[in-house]
Design a protein around this motif. Structure first.
Motif: not given
Length: 90
Positions: A33-61
């Protein structure tokens, strides 16, 4: 029966900064399946708005995002791209 495991294909991860999504392909019960995770999810998990590090945040969580992806898939499996939102976090 709901799926209980999602395997994200790391070679397919793409940061779509314009749409504020991280896109990827994942396998669930032998189907891809093709998925897309919103930046808002990454922000909710990390506490930080993705700024060039969205892939790293996805890997972390990754485990939490995979669980949310299963929720999103169960909610709407007919979409070409299944969007994981904050509502899918448990």
């Amino acid at each position: 029966m709901a799926a209980d495991k999602m395997d994200i294909s790391h070679t397919t991860i793409l940061d779509n900064e314009d749409e504020k999504l991280v896109e990827f392909v994942a396998e669930v019960d032998g189907d891809e399946y093709q998925f897309a995770v919103q930046y808002a999810v990454l922000e909710a998990l990390s506490g930080d708005v993705p700024d060039g590090d969205a892939v790293e945040q996805l890997n972390l969580f990754e485990d939490t995002i995979a669980e949310a992806g299963l929720v999103a898939l169960a909610r709407n499996s007919d979409q070409a791209t299944i969007v994981i939102s904050e509502n899918d976090l448990e």
